[in-house]
Design a protein around this motif. Structure first.
Motif, PDB file in Angstrom:
ATOM      1  N   UNK A  35     -30.828  13.142  36.162  1.00 21.93           N
ATOM      2  CA  UNK A  35     -31.178  13.795  35.102  1.00 21.93           C
ATOM      3  C   UNK A  35     -30.334  14.455  34.053  1.00 21.93           C
ATOM      4  N   UNK A  36     -29.193  14.901  34.402  1.00 16.15           N
ATOM      5  CA  UNK A  36     -28.018  15.676  33.608  1.00 16.15           C
ATOM      6  C   UNK A  36     -27.323  14.527  32.642  1.00 16.15           C
ATOM      7  N   UNK A  37     -27.234  13.426  33.283  1.00 18.88           N
ATOM      8  CA  UNK A  37     -26.577  12.026  32.339  1.00 18.88           C
ATOM      9  C   UNK A  37     -27.839  11.721  31.390  1.00 18.88           C
ATOM     10  N   UNK A  38     -29.168  11.740  31.861  1.00 19.04           N
ATOM     11  CA  UNK A  38     -30.170  11.610  30.673  1.00 19.04           C
ATOM     12  C   UNK A  38     -30.171  12.419  29.641  1.00 19.04           C
ATOM     13  N   UNK A  39     -30.062  13.727  30.249  1.00 19.19           N
ATOM     14  CA  UNK A  39     -30.038  14.974  29.233  1.00 19.19           C
ATOM     15  C   UNK A  39     -29.075  14.876  28.184  1.00 19.19           C
ATOM     16  N   UNK A  40     -27.843  14.519  28.557  1.00 16.94           N
ATOM     17  CA  UNK A  40     -26.762  14.289  27.789  1.00 16.94           C
ATOM     18  C   UNK A  40     -26.661  13.256  26.893  1.00 16.94           C
ATOM     19  N   UNK A  41     -27.449  12.130  27.294  1.00 18.69           N
ATOM     20  CA  UNK A  41     -27.621  11.077  26.538  1.00 18.69           C
ATOM     21  C   UNK A  41     -28.651  11.023  25.462  1.00 18.69           C
ATOM     22  N   UNK A  42     -29.873  11.833  25.806  1.00 14.49           N
ATOM     23  CA  UNK A  42     -31.031  11.787  24.907  1.00 14.49           C
ATOM     24  C   UNK A  42     -31.142  13.084  24.199  1.00 14.49           C
ATOM     25  N   UNK A  43     -30.096  13.958  24.516  1.00 13.68           N
ATOM     26  CA  UNK A  43     -30.379  15.365  23.689  1.00 13.68           C
ATOM     27  C   UNK A  43     -31.204  16.188  24.124  1.00 13.68           C
ATOM     28  N   UNK A  44     -31.942  16.097  25.195  1.00 19.65           N
ATOM     29  CA  UNK A  44     -32.858  17.039  25.659  1.00 19.65           C
ATOM     30  C   UNK A  44     -32.467  17.915  26.859  1.00 19.65           C
ATOM     31  N   UNK A  45     -32.818  19.210  27.076  1.00 19.16           N
ATOM     32  CA  UNK A  45     -32.355  19.930  28.261  1.00 19.16           C
ATOM     33  C   UNK A  45     -32.935  19.096  29.448  1.00 19.16           C
ATOM     34  N   UNK A  46     -32.118  19.285  30.698  1.00 20.67           N
ATOM     35  CA  UNK A  46     -32.284  18.822  31.837  1.00 20.67           C
ATOM     36  C   UNK A  46     -33.991  19.346  32.319  1.00 20.67           C
ATOM     37  N   UNK A  47     -34.357  20.378  32.236  1.00 17.15           N
ATOM     38  CA  UNK A  47     -35.659  20.553  32.548  1.00 17.15           C
ATOM     39  C   UNK A  47     -36.661  19.891  31.934  1.00 17.15           C
ATOM     40  N   UNK A  48     -36.521  19.378  30.657  1.00  9.57           N
ATOM     41  CA  UNK A  48     -37.380  18.640  29.934  1.00  9.57           C
ATOM     42  C   UNK A  48     -37.362  17.172  30.685  1.00  9.57           C
ATOM     43  N   UNK A  49     -36.171  16.783  30.791  1.00 14.49           N
ATOM     44  CA  UNK A  49     -35.888  15.180  31.265  1.00 14.49           C
ATOM     45  C   UNK A  49     -36.699  15.146  32.644  1.00 14.49           C
TER      46      UNK A  49
END
Length: 156
Positions: free
Chosen positions: A78-92
């Protein structure tokens, strides 16, 4: 979209990730996949359907011999996706498909059992991604048992 899939004679690769598909939307797509004979790859990650939503999908794909790849989850954290997509971890994390474990209220293993039914009958799938969809150890055991019970399965 659902109507087009059932009449399609050319489409082989379809990604419907990040579409906020609900259980109802997935059910419409599932109905059309029962008649589709050309689709080889289907990606449904980053949606919000539940174990109840995959019941019609698993039913439709149970005897489908053309679909080779089914992606319901993703491998990145989730953290990698959040960093990649620019969303907060909770959203991902909120976008994850929740198909494993027991259902609230009933305690029933709807998702694991539905996927096991698919694995017992399907002979066309060669790849399935179930990362980060909430499967637990009991779900994994159910899936492994189903997979080994199907001598014609191409999943290994």
């Amino acid at each position: 979209m659902a109507g087009l899939l059932s009449e399609n004679t050319r489409l082989k690769h379809l990604s419907l990730d990040i579409n906020n598909l609900t259980d109802e939307g997935l059910s419409l797509i599932a109905d059309s996949l029962a008649h589709n004979k050309t689709l080889r790859y289907l990606c449904l990650k980053y949606n919000r359907f539940t174990a109840r939503g995959i019941l019609p999908l698993c039913d439709s794909l149970g005897h489908n011999t053309t679909l080779q790849t089914l992606i319901l989850g993703w491998q990145l954290s989730y953290q990698v996706l959040a960093d990649k997509d620019g969303f907060p971890v909770a959203v991902i994390e909120s976008m994850a498909n929740r198909i494993g474990g027991t259902e609230e209220g009933t305690g029933e293993r709807v998702g694991g059992k539905a996927l096991a039914g698919l694995l017992r009958t399907n002979c066309g799938l060669t790849s399935m991604n179930l990362c980060r969809v909430g499967l637990d150890a009991e779900d994994a055991s159910i899936l492994l048992e189903a997979l080994t019970a199907n001598p014609h399965s191409r999943l290994r």
